[in-house]
Structures are given as structure tokens and as C-alpha cells.
Design a protein around this motif. Structure first.
Motif, PDB file in Angstrom:
ATOM      1  N   PHE A   1       0.903  -1.188  -0.677  1.00  0.00           N
ATOM      2  CA  PHE A   1       0.057  -0.165   0.088  1.00  0.00           C
ATOM      3  C   PHE A   1       0.809   0.750   0.347  1.00  0.00           C
ATOM      4  N   SER A   2       0.143   2.016  -0.948  1.00  0.00           N
ATOM      5  CA  SER A   2       1.131   3.322  -0.839  1.00  0.00           C
ATOM      6  C   SER A   2       0.158   4.477  -1.165  1.00  0.00           C
TER       7      SER A   2
ATOM      8  N   GLU B   1      -4.538   8.875 -10.268  1.00  0.00           N
ATOM      9  CA  GLU B   1      -3.624   9.417 -10.598  1.00  0.00           C
ATOM     10  C   GLU B   1      -2.651  10.024 -10.187  1.00  0.00           C
ATOM     11  N   GLU B   2      -2.993  11.025  -9.783  1.00  0.00           N
ATOM     12  CA  GLU B   2      -2.536  11.952  -8.590  1.00  0.00           C
ATOM     13  C   GLU B   2      -1.298  11.354  -7.524  1.00  0.00           C
ATOM     14  N   GLN B   3      -1.326   9.982  -7.741  1.00  0.00           N
ATOM     15  CA  GLN B   3      -0.368   9.557  -6.713  1.00  0.00           C
ATOM     16  C   GLN B   3       0.069   7.897  -7.282  1.00  0.00           C
ATOM     17  N   TYR B   4       1.387   7.786  -6.036  1.00  0.00           N
ATOM     18  CA  TYR B   4       2.282   6.684  -6.844  1.00  0.00           C
ATOM     19  C   TYR B   4       1.564   5.847  -6.453  1.00  0.00           C
ATOM     20  N   TYR B   5       1.697   4.032  -6.411  1.00  0.00           N
ATOM     21  CA  TYR B   5       1.468   3.108  -6.229  1.00  0.00           C
ATOM     22  C   TYR B   5       2.548   2.063  -5.861  1.00  0.00           C
TER      23      TYR B   5
ATOM     24  N   TYR C   1      -6.813   1.139  -8.188  1.00  0.00           N
ATOM     25  CA  TYR C   1      -5.454   0.960  -9.064  1.00  0.00           C
ATOM     26  C   TYR C   1      -5.430  -0.461  -9.819  1.00  0.00           C
ATOM     27  N   ASN C   2      -5.388  -0.692  -8.426  1.00  0.00           N
ATOM     28  CA  ASN C   2      -4.846  -2.359  -8.059  1.00  0.00           C
ATOM     29  C   ASN C   2      -6.002  -3.124  -8.471  1.00  0.00           C
ATOM     30  N   GLY C   3      -7.303  -2.371  -9.035  1.00  0.00           N
ATOM     31  CA  GLY C   3      -8.776  -3.535  -9.548  1.00  0.00           C
ATOM     32  C   GLY C   3      -9.121  -4.340  -7.946  1.00  0.00           C
ATOM     33  N   LEU C   4      -9.071  -3.577  -6.758  1.00  0.00           N
ATOM     34  CA  LEU C   4      -9.438  -4.744  -5.556  1.00  0.00           C
ATOM     35  C   LEU C   4     -10.858  -3.661  -5.177  1.00  0.00           C
TER      36      LEU C   4
END
Lengths: 398, 270
Positions: free
Chosen positions: A214-215, A301-305, B178-181
Motif C-alpha cells: 500500500f502506498s 492518477e495523482e499518486q504513486y502506488y 489502481y489495483n482492481g480490488l
């Protein structure tokens, strides 16, 4: 259009000089105490005085951050320090603690008060609260929307300062003590360890929800597409983040926004320049940048993962330290060689492309490459350059 | 239990101010001597179980802990009269103070993480606030100094999962998308290097992150009983019985920052 100010970060006298040279109207910095960049170089009292003199001789301004959240012990020496800032004529202090504002009022210290973004101002009633305490300017929370900004301006008439570029907190500024918990470093007194840029296991009922870390790291802020809109809703001061950044970063960012603002004010802004500005700004930083809260709530889109995704930038090739009779003397910053395509840019030098055909060392011997940091080399450059212009790798056309 | 002990316990309980998660808790709390209640208010609060204004009983405190944007402050201004039946408002955003300051409703400053010195607290107390909630990231020595130098009785949190981050971003939704969860509004974030677990709760107004372990400062109650306005309990998931046991001495939770002074200059870091 009401006074428009480009406000730059400056962690040292050297950075102050570059900031003004590259187009800032004002700079902000801190002292070793009372300031949220506790581990930056910061300025001494003598240097603050020197900075003010230097700025005022140029007709520019200096703001000093007094922006920690004070614990009882931190007030030691504060009144004398505030009086000193007044005596050396700093143009304002930036603070969020009402106790500091109260001291200025009760001690009748002649200092303008700008309310720090740490105060999380998102509404006009909060701004009025600080106006009643004598504030002349509010630095709005980075979460402020177009609507919030306009209402605050319309309802209070205060000067409005907004961040337009640089790093973002995941949290509303001042509303985070992750660092206190994980490292015992007090984020609201300048010790932030940036835990929000770490990764975490993502769990529910003691079980991993996913193997993916998680980020919550935000991308940087970049308001190039909205500077005109910000002017229209009443923003006066356009603030760049980064007191601990390099002179190359600060100079590049300031110059891009200086030209952008001037083009808007002169009605000469083109889409080409905006595209170029975005390219340069995205290249100079080690993180991607994007508008965040002005026009919508930041989303996927406004953050990193993937945690820290930061790439070191070696585009800054050299600093022009002299130019005479077609010969530029360059102090090297990063490796370059014959055949490289580069760009020169400066506060008064239009950005120009140049291909390196020959390199000479300081004794006029021809060499093939500049491979030692700070080595002095000479280049034949057919257009005029100025001292403190910069040479970078050419990545984008002008 | 002899008469003296019963009396002491009742006195202690009369100083407790506790948030309500379900209306049915109120009667249970009354039975153990707790009669001061705090309600988070829908649309103006974040992180805690929030109630529609119409469902909140009279004569309780309300908790407005959102950082208010323009829409929220505009909406709140239209509802000022609806708040007049309450005992007081605990507020985070000074804009809330500004719109309620002339209503006569007692206002209690609770700018989380900022009430860490008595100069700032006293400024608010002298300028219209009825009390203030002391922040949780300070040592017992600092708490002492603040309580002994404040010009009005303060509120000391004694049991809570400390709020350690308030983000306007929808952090869980973003990560899940983002991770499709599957959609999830609550999760534990486990930071393994420093061995810290955090509870993240998300609403349309952002993400509120708590330390996942309760801090327990109830041992300070006898020391400050005569000096504070209330001892605050912010309960997320404990039963009334568990709360009662903890307030009566059951070992639970951690000491937070009571004995741990934070540092901020690297040269001070040992």
C-alpha cells in the motif's frame, strides 16, 4: 490584475541570489530555530540581514518562516528574534501559531503576518479569523479549490498565496504525526521523516488484502495549466515549494513560471510554451507533477502506488562563470562530451540549443569530455551568454 | 465497594466526556455514572460514527472536526440555530469558531496536534473559547505545564486511538481502484520497519488515519481530576463494559508520548 508575485524557496544566500536572478519577486526561508525545515541549512541572523538588504536593493521581498507548531520550550528567545526580524526589515513572517501572532500584536512588533499553509485555511471564515489577528496574507491549504480561493478572496480582501509547484503532503499540512509515531521525529517542528512516502502492508482482520504494498505517495504539484485561472480568482502570490532543492531545480522552475506569468500578463502565452513548460518541469524534478485540488479532487492518477519512484536527474551539465569574445567558461556539474546536444538558459538569456563540437580545459588544451565535478572548461559559443546562465542536456526542443 | 470508593468512582465518571457510536450506549453509560456525551455530526465530522443533527439528543457536546471547505462552512452557517440546544461545540477549524462566536454556545478549541503549548491555548481561551482539548503528542511534563498555566480548565484526552493523519484524498479508494480490488472504506496499514499499525478510515471527506492501538492516560485522572473540565474518551470499537473496566484500572493500551519526548533536529536524535 492585482499585484502578482512569484515566490521562491531559498535555503541559503546562494539560492536567494539565484532565485532573484531567475525571476522571483520574493523569497522565503527559515532560521535554524522556529522553522519547519529543521534539518536544512537555513540562514543565520546575519545572513537574514544580508538577504533583506540584497533583496530590497533589487526592489524584491523577503519572508521568513516562523512556522513550527510551538511547544512551550520552543518560545525561548522568540520575542527577541521577532524583534530582530522587524529591525532588519523582513517583509513578513509566515506562521501558523496564534501565539506567535499574539506576541507580535501584544509586543507591538512591526512585522507583517502571513498565515502559513499549516493553518489549513480552506474557507473564508477561517481567513477572517486570522485577518482579525492582523494577518495581511493567507497561504491557503494545498487542498483549496478554485471555489474556495475565490470566496476567500472575495469575502476577505486578504492577499492570497497559493502553492503552484513542488512536493505535496499526503495529509492536509499540519494534520499529520506519522513521523512522530514511526521515528519519534516531530513533523510539526520540522522533523518530518516523510513516512507517507513509505509502503505498508494492506490488511483487514489480520490478513493481507493484497500482496501489493500500500502506498499513498502523492505526485508533486504542478499548476502550469491553471496559472491564468488562479490569477482570475484572485491569487496574488504564486509559491514554489523546495527550500532544500538544488540551485538548478529552483532556477529552472522559477524561470519557467516567470516566463509563464509574464506571457499571461502580456497576453502572449501559447499552447506551445505551456507544453514546453510542462516538459521541462516534469524533467527537472525527480517525481512526476500534476495539478491536484484546484479543479477536482485528486484521484488514482495523482499518486504513486509503488512507494518511492524517484529518479535522479543529471541534466544540469554546467554553470557559466564567464563569457568573453565568444568563449564560455563553464564549471562542470555533470558529465558531458563532444557531440552532446545541450541548451543554455538564463534569466536574461533566451533558451538556445547548442551542439558541443570542441571542449578546452582551463589551460586551453583540447579535451574530449568534462568528467570531473566542478572542473573548469571552455566552449566556443557563438551567441552571448551571461554569468550564472546554465547549461543542460537538451531533451526538449524550445 | 465502600461508600468512599463509590463516591470517588462517581466523581471520576462525572468528569468523563465520551463519544457515542450508537444511541443505545447512552443509557448504559449513564448506569456507570457517565453523563457527558459527544456526538460527531454528519457532514461536519470525520473519522468517527456521525449522526444527523436531528437524531442527536439535547444537552450534549457536538464534535465538528472536519477542516471545512467553502461548501461546508456555507452549509453550517445556515444551520446555526440548530446547534443552540447543545452544551457546546468542539471544533477543529477556526472558521467554525468565527461563525458561532456570537451565539453564546460554548466553543472548545480542538485543533488536533496544535494544542501543545499554553500560550496558544490561552490565546483561544481569552478570545472566546470556553475550553480547549490538549493534543496527544506531548509528554506528561508538558501536559503538567499546560494544565497548570491555562486560564480555564481544559479537556485532557485519556483514552483513544490517536488520530495521526487527516488527508483530503480518498487514499483507500485510489489504491483499490489502481489495483482492481473491491471497494473498502477501512483497512489496517502495517508499517513493518518500525512495527506500527495504523487504522485508515475513508469517507467522502477524505481519509482519517488512527494509530491502531489505544493510548491510555487514565492513570492521570486522579492527578488532574480537580483541574480539568473533562477527561475525553474517543471510542471507536470498545463496548461500554470494556470502557468501564479500563476507567476502573484494567491494564490496557499504551502510554503514547507521556514518557517519550519527540525530537526534530537530527543532532538531537539518539
Amino acid at each position: 490584475m492585482e499585484n502578482i508575485e512569484l515566490l521562491a524557496p531559498a535555503g541559503s544566500l546562494e539560492k536567494i541570489k539565484y532565485a532573484f536572478m531567475y525571476g522571483a519577486d520574493a523569497v522565503y526561508f527559515g532560521y535554524k530555530d522556529y522553522s519547519l525545515r529543521a534539518n536544512a541549512k537555513n540562514l543565520s541572523r546575519e545572513e537574514i540581514k544580508e538577504a533583506v538588504l540584497y533583496a530590497h536593493n533589487l526592489g524584491k521581498k523577503v519572508y521568513v518562516t516562523v512556522n513550527i507548531v510551538f511547544h512551550n520550550e520552543d518560545f525561548k528567545g522568540l520575542i527577541d528574534y521577532l524583534k530582530y526580524l522587524s529591525e532588519v526589515h523582513v517583509d513578513a513572517i509566515i506562521t501558523s501559531d496564534v501565539a506567535v501572532m499574539n506576541i507580535i500584536n501584544e509586543e507591538k512588533i512591526d512585522l507583517c503576518i502571513h498565515v502559513s499553509t499549516q493553518a489549513s485555511i480552506l474557507n473564508y471564515e477561517a481567513a477572517k479569523f486570522y485577518k482579525n489577528l492582523g494577518a495581511t496574507r493567507v497561504v491557503l491549504a494545498r487542498e483549496a479549490s478554485r471555489k474556495d480561493i475565490k470566496r476567500i478572496k472575495d469575502e476577505t480582501g486578504l492577499e492570497i498565496e497559493c502553492f503552484i509547484h513542488g512536493a505535496m503532503c499526503t495529509s492536509i499540512s499540519g494534520r499529520c504525526v506519522l513521523s512522530n509515531y514511526c521515528t519519534n521525529r516531530d513533523s510539526n517542528r520540522g522533523g518530518c521523516a516523510q513516512i507517507c512516502r513509505w509502503t505498508f502492508d494492506y490488511e483487514d482482520n489480520g490478513k493481507l488484502i493484497t500482496d501489493k504494498p500500500f502506498s499513498m505517495t502523492p505526485k508533486d504539484l504542478n499548476m502550469v495549466p491553471f496559472i491564468k485561472d488562479m490569477m482570475d480568482v484572485g491569487v496574488n502570490s504564486f509559491k514554489i515549494e523546495g527550500r532544500m532543492r538544488s540551485i538548478y531545480y529552483v532556477s529552472t522552475v522559477i524561470l519557467i513560471y516567470r516566463r509563464l506569468i509574464d506571457k499571461i500578463l502580456n497576453n502572449t502565452l501559447t499552447e506551445e510554451y505551456q507544453r514546453y513548460a510542462l516538459n521541462i518541469l516534469n524533467r527537472v524534478a525527480n517525481r512526476e507533477s500534476t495539478p491536484q485540488f484546484f479543479d477536482k479532487l485528486p484521484g488514482v492518477e495523482e499518486q504513486y502506488y509503488l512507494g518511492r519512484d524517484e529518479v535522479s536527474n543529471q541534466d544540469f551539465l554546467g554553470l557559466v562563470i564567464d563569457y568573453k569574445d565568444g568563449i564560455a567558461t563553464i564549471e562542470e556539474r555533470n558529465y558531458f562530451k563532444i557531440g552532446d546536444n545541450v541548451q543554455f538558459f538564463g534569466s536574461e538569456t533566451e533558451t538556445k540549443n547548442y551542439k558541443i563540437e570542441e571542449i578546452f580545459d582551463e589551460f586551453d588544451n583540447q579535451i574530449n569530455e568534462a568528467n570531473h565535478p566542478q572542473m573548469i572548461v571552455k566552449l566556443h559559443v557563438p551567441f552571448e551568454l551571461k554569468k550564472y546562465d546554465m547549461m543542460r542536456l537538451k531533451v526538449f526542443d524550445i | 465497594m465502600d461508600y468512599q470508593l463509590v463516591l470517588e468512582s462517581l466523581m471520576k465518571m462525572s468528569k468523563i466526556l465520551i463519544n457515542i457510536n450508537e444511541l443505545s450506549e447512552i443509557e448504559k453509560y449513564r448506569k456507570i455514572g457517565i453523563s457527558n456525551f459527544l456526538f460527531a455530526v454528519k457532514d461536519y465530522s470525520i473519522g468517527y460514527e456521525a449522526f444527523d443533527l436531528k437524531d442527536i439528543p439535547d444537552d450534549v457536546y457536538v464534535y465538528l472536526n472536519r477542516v471545512m471547505d467553502t461548501d461546508a462552512i456555507d452549509s453550517l452557517k445556515k444551520r446555526i440555530d440548530e446547534f443552540k440546544r447543545f452544551k457546546g461545540i468542539i471544533f477543529e477549524d477556526v472558521g467554525v469558531f468565527n461563525i458561532f462566536k456570537s451565539t453564546g454556545i460554548p466553543l472548545i478549541w480542538n485543533q488536533v496536534h496544535f494544542a501543545v503549548n499554553y500560550n496558544s491555548i490561552n490565546f483561544h481561551l481569552k478570545n472566546g473559547s470556553a475550553s480547549a482539548v490538549i493534543s496527544n503528542e506531548i509528554t506528561e511534563t508538558e501536559i503538567d505545564e499546560i494544565i497548570n498555566n491555562s486560564v480555564k480548565p481544559l479537556i485532557l484526552p485519556v483514552l483513544a486511538k490517536n488520530n495521526i493523519m487527516y488527508s483530503r484524498r480518498t487514499l483507500l479508494t485510489n489504491f483499490n481502484k489502481y489495483n482492481g480490488l473491491d471497494e473498502k472504506k477501512e483497512a489496517i496499514l502495517n508499517e513493518k520497519i518500525t512495527n506500527n499499525k495504523f487504522l485508515a478510515k475513508e469517507t467522502e471527506y477524505g481519509t482519517f488515519i488512527f494509530n491502531n492501538e489505544y493510548f491510555n492516560y487514565t492513570k492521570l485522572i486522579p492527578k488532574y481530576e480537580d483541574k480539568v473540565l473533562y477527561f475525553l474518551v474517543l471510542n471507536l470499537d470498545l463496548s461500554v463494559e470494556e470502557i468501564n473496566n479500563i476507567l476502573n484500572g484494567k491494564k490496557f493500551g499504551n502510554d503514547g508520548f507521556l514518557n517519550k519526548k519527540t525530537v526534530f533536529k537530527l543532532e538531537d536524535y539518539k
